[in-house]
Design an enzyme around this catalytic site. Structure first.
Site, mmCIF file in Angstrom:
data_model
loop_
_atom_site.group_PDB
_atom_site.id
_atom_site.type_symbol
_atom_site.label_atom_id
_atom_site.label_comp_id
_atom_site.label_asym_id
_atom_site.label_seq_id
_atom_site.Cartn_x
_atom_site.Cartn_y
_atom_site.Cartn_z
ATOM 1 N N SER A 27 0.836 -1.206 0.000
ATOM 2 C CA SER A 27 0.000 0.000 0.000
ATOM 3 C C SER A 27 0.868 1.253 0.000
ATOM 4 C CB SER A 27 -0.883 0.029 1.244
ATOM 5 O OG SER A 27 -1.717 -1.104 1.289
HETATM 6 N N1 SAH Z 1 -0.793 -4.978 4.239
HETATM 7 C C1 SAH Z 1 -0.055 -4.923 2.981
HETATM 8 C C2 SAH Z 1 -0.944 -4.821 1.774
HETATM 9 C C3 SAH Z 1 -1.470 -6.156 1.422
HETATM 10 S S1 SAH Z 1 -2.332 -6.255 -0.093
HETATM 11 C C4 SAH Z 1 0.963 -3.786 3.043
HETATM 12 O O1 SAH Z 1 1.487 -3.563 4.108
HETATM 13 O O2 SAH Z 1 1.280 -3.177 2.037
HETATM 14 C C5 SAH Z 1 -3.654 -7.319 0.429
HETATM 15 C C6 SAH Z 1 -3.292 -8.730 0.751
HETATM 16 O O3 SAH Z 1 -4.464 -9.388 1.202
HETATM 17 C C7 SAH Z 1 -2.785 -9.553 -0.431
HETATM 18 O O4 SAH Z 1 -1.493 -10.021 -0.150
HETATM 19 C C8 SAH Z 1 -3.794 -10.718 -0.530
HETATM 20 O O5 SAH Z 1 -3.190 -11.955 -0.869
HETATM 21 C C9 SAH Z 1 -4.364 -10.754 0.885
HETATM 22 N N2 SAH Z 1 -5.670 -11.392 1.038
HETATM 23 C C10 SAH Z 1 -6.724 -11.403 0.189
HETATM 24 N N3 SAH Z 1 -7.755 -12.086 0.715
HETATM 25 C C11 SAH Z 1 -7.362 -12.533 1.940
HETATM 26 C C12 SAH Z 1 -7.987 -13.317 2.963
HETATM 27 N N4 SAH Z 1 -9.235 -13.783 2.848
HETATM 28 N N5 SAH Z 1 -7.264 -13.594 4.075
HETATM 29 C C13 SAH Z 1 -5.996 -13.138 4.214
HETATM 30 N N6 SAH Z 1 -5.355 -12.409 3.271
HETATM 31 C C14 SAH Z 1 -6.031 -12.101 2.150
#
Ligand code: SAH
Length: 229
Positions: free
Chosen positions: A78
């Site tokens: 992000s």
């Molecule tokens: N927190 C991160 C951004 C992550 S992007 C940062 O610090 O930049 C969102 C993430 O959510 C992705 O890696 C995706 O694989 C995960 N995701 C999607 N659905 C999910 C679920 N049901 N449970 C856990 N993770 C999930």
């Protein structure tokens, strides 16, 4: 995490940190302070986390630009302002236990760990390879974050209740009940949710406060996150 400025910071790219990275990070934080209405506490946490360690080598030169970057497997880290806004809305106290759904590279989890302290962040990642990488990275950087591979709706049920939950992927149909159920009364959830608007495909950032008789919902504007699986 220290912003090392002495000679020890020149040990190499993985050990310590060249002064220009700390300077770039400070500049980023100054820009966020100008633009956003977030607390100094949140900004200090952003300033403390070496974001370049969380982005792939090929994107390191842009680690301190305020933008999302690809981290592989179709996922992204992000943008710093989004992490700042979400963290500020969550506003966790030191010692609070926080559930994160969507570890990705682990950056946001590290920012949360700066605020609540070691051992209090529980982060679930659906993609096992990302979970393994994030776990290794957080560990190497000294962040005591518990990462589990799996669906964030259930991955840490045994650790509930939490004081707060942060979703970094967007569920359709609002924050799933199983997540709200794992947050204590008075606790908060910050999440992007599909807004179900006329045009479709839009997401809103919401903050829920869990009350005894339901949840209070505040809208914090349009956002764009990967869908929750
Ligand atoms: N927190 C991160 C951004 C992550 S992007 C940062 O610090 O930049 C969102 C993430 O959510 C992705 O890696 C995706 O694989 C995960 N995701 C999607 N659905 C999910 C679920 N049901 N449970 C856990 N993770 C999930």
């Amino acid at each position: 995490m220290d912003d090392a400025n002495g000679p020890s910071s020149r040990d190499g790219p993985e050990r310590g940190e060249p002064p220009d990275r700390a300077a770039a990070r400070r500049e980023l934080v100054d820009a966020l302070r100008e633009r956003l209405d977030v607390s100094e506490r949140t900004l200090s946490a952003i300033e403390a986390v070496p974001r370049h360690e969380f982005v792939p080598e090929s994107h390191r030169s842009r680690a301190y630009a305020d933008r999302p970057l690809p981290i592989g497997r179709d996922q992204t880290i992000s943008a710093p302002h989004m992490v700042a806004v979400m963290t500020d809305l969550l506003d966790p106290d030191r010692g609070d236990r926080v559930l994160e759904v969507g570890t990705g590279c682990g950056y946001h989890a590290a920012v949360l760990a700066e605020l609540v302290g070691g051992g209090n962040v529980y982060s679930a990642e659906y993609v096992p390879e990302l979970a393994a990488d994030a776990r290794e990275r957080l560990d190497r950087l000294g962040y005591d974050v518990t990462v589990r591979a799996g669906d964030g709706r259930e991955a840490f049920r045994d650790e509930a209740p939490f004081d707060a939950a942060s979703l970094t992927c967007a569920p359709s149909g609002g924050v799933p009940d199983p997540i709200v159920d794992q947050v204590r009364t008075g606790g908060r959830v910050v999440a992007p949710v599909e807004d179900g608007g006329l045009l479709g495909g839009g997401q809103r950032l919401v903050r829920l406060t869990v009350r005894e008789d339901g949840v209070e919902r505040e809208d914090h504007g349009g956002v764009r996150f990967v869908p929750m699986r």
